[in-house]
Design a protein around this motif. Structure first.
Motif: not given
Length: 146
Positions: A78-84, A86-92, A95-107
């Motif tokens: 799971i990517f936990v990042t502030g980079v948001a 669409p190109d980065v999320i789609i790429c993740a 490439k096989g990422a299970t999920d993607y959580v933005l730091k400002d939505k971590i809670d």
């Protein structure tokens, strides 16, 4: 729920990860890595899941994800990042990422994402007969089958 072994790849400790997991009542232990060498060492300990930043100096989440997939390890990532973008999320995801959580939505999202990723990983571990395994070895398809 049993204790979940979490490997966190980040250059600076994010207290929001620990808080979100604790608030979500997830029994866990966290090991942190900041470099490729530390990541490789910790992967050998068989964590249940990897949480990672996208960009870390000299070694980042995409490189770490590539290592897991090259080794054909069925470890949720799971990517936990502030980079948001669409190109980065789609790429993740491509490439096989299970999920993607933005730091400002971590809670709101991390505990649920971790639980879902662990459950999905358990479901993907299926036995495969030697005939099917032979077909898989001869193909370019990468799947988390045993």
């Amino acid at each position: 729920m049993e204790l979940i072994k979490i490997l966190v790849l980040e250059n600076e400790t994010n207290p929001g990860i620990e808080t979100s997991l604790r608030d979500g009542n997830i029994a866990h232990s966290i090991t942190r890595a900041k470099t490729k060498a530390e990541f490789l060492e910790q992967i050998d300990t068989k964590p249940d899941i990897v949480l990672s930043e996208c960009e870390i100096p000299n070694f980042g989440g995409f490189a770490a994800l590539a290592i897991l997939r090259e080794r054909d390890l069925n470890i949720p990532f799971i990517f936990v990042t502030g980079v948001a973008t669409p190109d980065v999320i789609i790429c993740a995801f491509r490439k096989g990422a299970t999920d993607y959580v933005l730091k400002d939505k971590i809670d709101e999202g991390l505990a649920l994402a971790v639980c879902q990723a662990i459950e999905k990983a358990k479901l993907k571990i299926i036995p495969m007969c030697s005939y099917c395994r032979g077909i898989r070895i001869g193909s370019d398809v990468k799947a988390p089958w045993i």
